[in-house]
Write an enzyme that holds these catalytic residues in place. Structure first.
Site, mmCIF file in Angstrom:
data_model
loop_
_atom_site.group_PDB
_atom_site.id
_atom_site.type_symbol
_atom_site.label_atom_id
_atom_site.label_comp_id
_atom_site.label_asym_id
_atom_site.label_seq_id
_atom_site.Cartn_x
_atom_site.Cartn_y
_atom_site.Cartn_z
ATOM 1 N N GLU A 331 -2.598 23.916 76.152
ATOM 2 C CA GLU A 331 -2.984 25.229 75.509
ATOM 3 C C GLU A 331 -1.850 25.617 74.229
ATOM 4 O O GLU A 331 -2.349 26.141 73.219
ATOM 5 C CB GLU A 331 -2.694 26.386 76.666
ATOM 6 C CG GLU A 331 -3.593 26.226 77.759
ATOM 7 C CD GLU A 331 -5.025 26.908 77.125
ATOM 8 O OE1 GLU A 331 -5.929 26.412 77.805
ATOM 9 O OE2 GLU A 331 -4.952 27.147 76.179
ATOM 10 N N ARG A 335 -3.599 26.462 70.729
ATOM 11 C CA ARG A 335 -3.689 27.778 70.339
ATOM 12 C C ARG A 335 -2.284 27.913 69.115
ATOM 13 O O ARG A 335 -2.765 28.558 68.221
ATOM 14 C CB ARG A 335 -3.175 28.888 71.621
ATOM 15 C CG ARG A 335 -4.168 28.679 72.501
ATOM 16 C CD ARG A 335 -4.064 29.568 73.876
ATOM 17 N NE ARG A 335 -4.920 29.407 74.877
ATOM 18 C CZ ARG A 335 -5.618 30.252 75.526
ATOM 19 N NH1 ARG A 335 -5.440 31.578 75.288
ATOM 20 N NH2 ARG A 335 -6.517 30.036 76.535
ATOM 21 N N ASP A 464 -14.451 17.900 77.998
ATOM 22 C CA ASP A 464 -15.041 18.323 77.061
ATOM 23 C C ASP A 464 -14.528 17.869 75.566
ATOM 24 O O ASP A 464 -15.052 17.186 74.815
ATOM 25 C CB ASP A 464 -15.374 19.995 76.972
ATOM 26 C CG ASP A 464 -13.912 20.846 77.561
ATOM 27 O OD1 ASP A 464 -12.970 20.001 77.561
ATOM 28 O OD2 ASP A 464 -14.044 21.931 77.548
ATOM 29 N N GLU A 596 -18.467 29.071 73.631
ATOM 30 C CA GLU A 596 -19.210 27.773 73.331
ATOM 31 C C GLU A 596 -20.560 27.571 72.815
ATOM 32 O O GLU A 596 -21.136 26.816 71.968
ATOM 33 C CB GLU A 596 -19.182 26.708 74.640
ATOM 34 C CG GLU A 596 -17.554 26.334 74.927
ATOM 35 C CD GLU A 596 -16.637 27.494 75.491
ATOM 36 O OE1 GLU A 596 -15.554 27.076 75.373
ATOM 37 O OE2 GLU A 596 -17.358 28.394 75.988
#
Length: 707
Positions: A331, A335, A464, A596
């Site tokens: 993260e 981010r 993913d 998504e």
């Protein structure tokens, strides 16, 4: 205990008693008195100790009797065993030796297990101080689920949203869909556009001043001016991407108004916190401004310059990169590092570059493992690392350690320090070396042994973005990273052979693979794959290019079909038991403002210009306005199959970074952040394609975008 406890000789001063210490039942009791006549205290304590000694004597006698009785019984049992003598506890010397050997082996095994079994959060909490393991910031790690994984745990904050109950069954009133500020902005017409151009020009002039020293800098130093000269097109297009069609432009302005509404409420009620809770009007855990960093590039792209400058000022004065606590490597990278890099490349502000490089350096300890595969959790203050407690056998997650390449390559580019690229290339080397079941990449890998921990394969949560970063690494390298290309198309071939399925109703979907058994479920997170396969279609084998584009369109269509009846999609949907893209479990029915599906709409629009993708995007805008907009922001909902929604009280930071940005790009011209120059990281932060040959060519020093 019992050693001269009744003796008064421990009182050293007869006139004043400073302190007394005695023991009772193994608990140390401190008695402190001041300026009390000694004889009163001594008499009372002496009587108490005498009584205590008497009770201890009685307890000792009772214990001795119990031990003798137990010993007698045990001795009788041993006498009945074959080969056991009747003397000395009934055990021969050789038997005692064997027993002691067994006991010592058991103790050694227990202590060995304590120190050598895979890490867990529980063991870390034993050996680390509380200040080191308090949740700080970003991603707690269920996400990563890690977005099942944290987005994605990218989503521990995600799972907490599911637990909210305060607003169940209640629909909240909200402001009109267009705010007063947005109405005034449209009325201002051309003057507003002039003000925007002036504000942007101030930012750009600041970046020009910051980079004017590039001309005299060492050739090893990154030159922002040379970077801009290597772009094929201006980042914001000819007219900031404004579409010629009035209806499309009106829709784009609506998305911009949604962004301003979401941002204004975050600033009003949760400034500096990671995320906004719009129903209770307060901030979610953490004080390192995830929503601020995630919004920097979105605000700049949309021309919200006042809001952008507020965000920049907060980064300059309040962003603390030394926080002690639990932070997700994944993260923080996508981010914070991604958001700061993107803001730097768009604006040229050195502040963002310096913060990104400082943060990147703090992430390096995560790679200090026997294999170089990073652990998932890091304390930014101390550099302590550990694995998620829920991860199988202390393993690292494919979608986490596989989603570092884009940002780390850019950190090397900016700092001229090869260590960042070396770290991510080492991950590639290990993945290329180990055996892959049927060519697939399982989701869990041991950072100690470098072996797969279990054979669970998913294109959704936990897996993913690993695949996304393979094709994007190839594109970002100006199509020179042949290793990434080979790995991506090899993985895609294995995915098609083992995971891609067709439902009885004709919908194409990607199932999950559990040790050779298919689970006919597709998560919302997996819906990014339509866009991923689409952007990689042109670089596949010539005979497969159209096939890949068709496959991308089919998967995007399937994900659109899951958006019903509220026109918002569930967290996961199934294709068994007669279900067709439907969430059959109550726990899968929630929607947390995920991007998504809209991401795939944007990519498929850019690749095909089929108008249906813009229509589908507008359906999503209307649904967000109807079901997710509340009085003080936007909130996820708990059940997409009921029109009377219950909100989860969470405005996710990726809603500002991804969902609204992709919608804005969907309704903009293609020259706004053109795909020829930019790739988007998995948090939708645009990073430029690195054209090595151009950057190394001194003749580009004076080249400008306008030329």
């Amino acid at each position: 205990r019992g050693n001269n406890a009744s003796s008064p000789n421990f009182v050293q001063r007869p006139d004043t008693l400073r302190s007394l210490l005695f023991f009772k039942n193994r608990k140390c009791i401190y008695v402190v008195t001041w300026r009390i006549p000694a004889y009163l205290v001594v008499f009372s304590l002496y009587a108490s100790l005498q009584a205590a000694e008497q009770r201890l004597g009685e307890e000792r006698a009772a214990c001795q009797h119990t031990v003798e009785a137990t010993t007698k019984k045990v001795s009788m049992v041993f006498r009945k065993l074959p080969g056991v003598s009747a003397s000395g506890m009934g055990l021969r010397l050789s038997q005692k030796f064997v027993f002691l050997l067994f006991l010592s082996g058991l103790v050694t095994l227990c202590f060995g297990a304590l120190f050598f079994l895979p890490d867990s959060v529980r063991l870390k909490r034993i050996f680390l101080s509380k200040t080191e393991i308090q949740p700080v910031t970003v991603g707690s790690g269920s996400e990563n689920d890690v977005r099942e994984h944290l987005k994605r745990p990218k989503e521990q904050g995600m799972t907490s949203a599911k637990g909210e109950t305060g607003t169940k069954g209640k629909s909240l009133s909200r402001k009109p869909s267009v705010s007063h500020e947005a109405t005034e902005e449209r009325l201002a017409g051309g003057k507003a556009q002039e003000d925007l151009t002036l504000s942007r020009s101030k930012t750009e002039s600041a970046s020009e001043r910051a980079t004017s020293s590039d001309r005299g800098a060492n050739s090893d130093t990154f030159s922002y001016q040379k970077f801009r000269g290597c772009l094929l097109k201006a980042p914001l297009g000819r007219d900031n991407g404004k579409p010629g069609d009035p209806q499309t432009n009106e829709r784009r302005e609506k998305v911009k108004e949604m962004m301003k509404f979401a941002w204004d409420n975050y600033k009003r009620y949760a400034w500096g916190k990671n995320e906004l809770r719009p129903l209770t009007r307060n901030g979610h855990i953490g004080n390192i401004g995830a929503s601020i960093i995630d919004s920097l590039d979105t605000l700049y792209i949309m021309g919200l310059m006042e809001e952008y400058n507020d965000a920049k000022e907060w980064v300059q004065t309040n962003l603390d990169l030394n926080s002690n606590g639990e932070a997700s490597l994944f993260e923080v990278n996508i981010r914070y590092v991604g958001g700061l890099l993107s803001a730097y490349y768009l604006t040229g502000e050195e502040l963002f570059k310096n913060k990104a490089m400082e943060l990147g350096e703090k992430l390096l300890p995560a790679f200090n493992t026997p294999t170089g595969i990073p652990r998932g959790v890091i304390n930014l203050g101390s550099g302590t690392i550990w694995s998620w407690g829920w991860a199988s056998a202390g393993s690292s997650i494919l979608a986490e350690f596989g989603t570092l390449h884009l940002e780390f390559v850019h950190l090397t580019e900016l700092s001229n320090n090869p260590v960042y690229t070396e770290k991510v290339m080492n991950i590639r080397k290990l993945l290329n070396k180990i055996e892959k079941p049927h060519g697939l990449y399982p989701n869990f890998l041991s950072p100690v042994s470098g072996n797969w921990v279990q054979h669970h394969v998913s294109i959704g949560g936990l897996g993913d973005s690993f695949y996304e970063y393979l094709i994007k690494s190839y594109l970002m390298s100006d199509k020179t990273d042949d290793d990434a290309k080979r790995m991506y198309y090899g993985a895609l071939e294995a995915i098609e052979a083992n995971l891609v399925q067709k439902s009885p109703g004709g919908l194409t979907y990607m199932a999950e693979w559990r040790g050779g058994i298919l689970d006919h479920k597709m998560g919302h997170l997996a819906c990014f794959s339509g866009g991923m396969i689409g952007i990689g279609a042109d670089d596949g084998a010539p005979e497969k290019r159209q096939h890949y584009l068709d496959l991308a369109a089919e998967i995007t269509h399937t994900c659109h079909e899951s958006y019903t009846p509220t026109k918002l999609g569930p967290e996961a949907f199934r294709f068994d038991g007669g279900a067709e893209a439907t969430a059959t479990r109550l726990s899968d029915r929630y929607y947390i403002l995920r991007p998504e599906v809209i991401e795939s709409y944007m990519y498929m629009w850019r690749l095909t210009h089929d108008p249906k993708y813009r229509e589908w995007g507008w359906e999503a805008v209307e649904a967000l306005e109807q079901h997710c907009r509340v009085e003080s922001g936007f909130s996820g909902i708990r059940d997409v199959y009921t029109m009377t929604v219950s909100h989860d009280n969470m405005q996710q930071s990726f809603f500002l970074s991804e969902t609204l940005k992709y919608l804005y790009l969907l309704f903009s011209d293609d020259d706004l952040l053109p795909l020829e120059d930019w790739v988007f990281n998995t948090e939708a932060h645009p990073l430029p394609i690195i054209r090595k040959s151009c950057l190394q060519d001194e003749t580009t020093q004076d080249k400008t975008v306008s030329k």
